[in-house]
Design a protein around this motif. Structure first.
Motif, PDB file in Angstrom:
ATOM      1  N   GLU A 136       0.583  -1.134   0.103  1.00  0.00           N
ATOM      2  CA  GLU A 136      -0.276   0.235  -0.032  1.00  0.00           C
ATOM      3  C   GLU A 136       0.736   1.359  -0.060  1.00  0.00           C
ATOM      4  OE1 GLU A 136      -3.323   0.579   1.941  1.00  0.00           O
ATOM      5  OE2 GLU A 136      -4.187  -1.211   1.779  1.00  0.00           O
ATOM      6  N   SER A 168      -2.002  -1.979  -3.883  1.00  0.00           N
ATOM      7  CA  SER A 168      -3.427  -1.269  -3.733  1.00  0.00           C
ATOM      8  C   SER A 168      -2.998   0.308  -3.124  1.00  0.00           C
ATOM      9  CB  SER A 168      -4.218  -1.786  -2.842  1.00  0.00           C
ATOM     10  OG  SER A 168      -5.867  -0.939  -2.478  1.00  0.00           O
ATOM     11  N   GLU A 170      -2.462   4.356  -0.753  1.00  0.00           N
ATOM     12  CA  GLU A 170      -3.122   4.096   0.479  1.00  0.00           C
ATOM     13  C   GLU A 170      -4.271   5.706   0.011  1.00  0.00           C
ATOM     14  OE1 GLU A 170      -1.771   7.319   1.637  1.00  0.00           O
ATOM     15  OE2 GLU A 170      -0.162   6.992   1.423  1.00  0.00           O
ATOM     16  N   LYS A 186     -11.715   2.526  -3.818  1.00  0.00           N
ATOM     17  CA  LYS A 186     -10.495   1.745  -3.549  1.00  0.00           C
ATOM     18  C   LYS A 186     -10.013   1.015  -5.411  1.00  0.00           C
ATOM     19  CE  LYS A 186      -6.653   0.066   0.327  1.00  0.00           C
ATOM     20  NZ  LYS A 186      -5.701   1.066  -0.200  1.00  0.00           N
ATOM     21  N   TYR A 203     -10.945  -6.194   0.560  1.00  0.00           N
ATOM     22  CA  TYR A 203     -11.177  -4.645   0.886  1.00  0.00           C
ATOM     23  C   TYR A 203     -12.568  -4.722   0.628  1.00  0.00           C
ATOM     24  CZ  TYR A 203      -6.232  -3.648   0.032  1.00  0.00           C
ATOM     25  OH  TYR A 203      -4.872  -3.181   0.346  1.00  0.00           O
TER      26      TYR A 203
END
Length: 440
Positions: A136, A168, A170, A186, A203
């Motif tokens: 992230e 992915s 942040e 996301k 997620y």
């Protein structure tokens, strides 16, 4: 069904039923809020951090991040949904891992990847088959594939078959009252379509915001850089307009407000004393560094960086001019600086533009003090400085009051009434323009 699909189906079932144990590596501004949200969603969460102080605070239920509700952490620890450790042997107990460690720049504005690399190496030693690993931390395009994947495969596993790997980014905006970790959309990109599917399942099991799947980790890495480069460049334009408007005797804030009345084709960005936080001042330079590999020079990004980096000098120049108008030099003057946090109503001063302003005040021989109700102490050049409480006497004795962070709980009437001179970098008073007051 292939072994890959069997492992994926098994992990996705665990994620959908909340029977998976999730690890979060790095318990800072990104990692701790993410760990809390995962625990609130019903998962058992193990946090990993090399700083023993953070580990102990989490295990006591003591919060240290502004975007985490203290009672949430306290309650989750009490019922055993969150625990923390500095022992990476416990990686073997988790089914999915999110890496949320810092990715700073070095003194040459090149990515310092030691925290990501060390985390990947620690995970690789204890990785088990069927585990999902998601990076992230904000970084340059190619990090997941070129750095993380080879390290994890050293454990003897194959990415996409024995373990699942994705990126992915942040999306944390400290102090934002509307969008938190829970409801911010996301973006997820995996090394294989199955990796993407598994990561997206995790997620979707945790967050309320939409999960947008992209074709690769590189796309997800690049989109994060684009987000913050977009803001960096537009803030640089606002800062350059502020410099020019000052020379022309025009109120830049009024100009921006007027332009913002257009219902299409314009998005307002505002000037300030410089850029702060861990993202906007830093992220574009990941791309600048990576672009050299392709023999490309990111001219616009670098020029924007130069403009934004120059704003502390502009602030000092304006303070000098105001003091000179009173027959005073900056050297020996008492400068009261209001706010060291990089934005209002938060306790984060990472990369704050106030720090270079303080350095320059020191170089010019000014006597500065800082008031910040959110920050009790801060480091400047490896020296710890304490903030003070604002009083009428302190305001009255300062030769100039410099508003660098417009915290909501400052008493702005008292500041205006008691200060000898005010230089406001945040347009705090908007259309007011008394003789002792100037704004950026």
């Amino acid at each position: 069904m292939t072994t890959e699909l069997l492992l994926a189906e098994d992990l996705m079932q665990k994620l959908e039923t909340k029977n998976a144990t999730i690890g979060v590596v790095g318990l800072g501004y990104v990692g701790l809020p993410l760990a809390v949200e995962k625990a609130k969603a019903g998962f058992n969460v193990i946090g990993f951090d090399v700083q023993e102080e953070k580990v102990q605070m989490v295990n006591k239920g003591e919060n240290y991040i502004g975007d985490v509700i203290p009672t949430d952490l306290e309650d989750l620890v009490a019922i055993g949904k969150i625990s923390a450790t500095s022992d990476y042997h416990f990686i073997k107990e988790v089914d999915a891992i999110a890496i949320c460690v810092p990715t700073p720049l070095d003194i040459y504005k090149q990515p310092n990847m030691k925290y990501v690399e060390n985390s990947a190496k620690a995970i690789a030693k204890h990785l088990k088959r069927g585990t999902l690993v998601v990076l992230e931390s904000t970084t340059y395009p190619g990090t997941t594939e070129e750095l993380i994947k080879p390290i994890l495969e050293e454990a003897g596993f194959l990415c996409g078959e024995d373990f699942f790997l994705a990126y992915s980014p942040e999306r944390v905006d400290p102090g934002n009252k509307e969008f938190k970790t829970k409801n911010t959309p996301k973006v997820v990109g995996g090394m294989t379509p199955t990796c993407t599917k598994v990561a997206a399942t995790m997620y979707r099991s945790v967050l309320e915001g939409d999960v947008h799947e992209v074709s690769s980790p590189a796309v997800a890495e690049m989109e994060k850089i684009l987000e913050n480069t977009f803001r960096n460049i537009n803030i640089a334009l606002a800062n350059e307009m502020a410099i020019l408007c000052n020379k022309m005797g025009i109120d830049v804030w009024e100009v921006i407000d007027a332009a913002a009345t257009k219902p299409y084709g314009f998005m307002p960005f505002y000037p300030g004393p410089g850029l702060g936080g861990h993202c906007i001042p830093i992220d574009p330079f990941y791309l600048t560094w990576k672009a050299r590999e392709y023999n490309y020079h990111t001219r616009l990004i670098e020029i924007a960086g130069e403009i934004n980096d120059g704003m502390p000098d502009f602030v000092i120049q304006r303070c000098m001019e105001m003091l000179n108008s009173q027959g005073k030099a900056l050297k020996g003057s008492k400068v009261l600086v209001l706010g060291v946090a990089y934005k209002k109503d938060i306790d984060d001063y990472r990369e704050s533009p106030v720090l270079p302003i303080l350095e320059k005040l020191e170089c010019f021989g000014a006597n500065w003090t800082v008031v910040d109700p959110y920050i009790k102490e801060f480091k400047l050049n490896n020296e710890v400085h304490k903030t003070i409480e604002m009083t009428e006497d302190i305001l009255a004795k300062a030769d100039i009051t410099l508003i660098t962070t417009n915290h909501s709980n400052f008493n702005y009437k008292e500041i205006m009434d008691k200060s000898q001179l005010i230089f406001d970098t945040r347009n705090t008073y908007k259309n007011r323009s008394p003789e002792n007051y100037q704004k950026l």
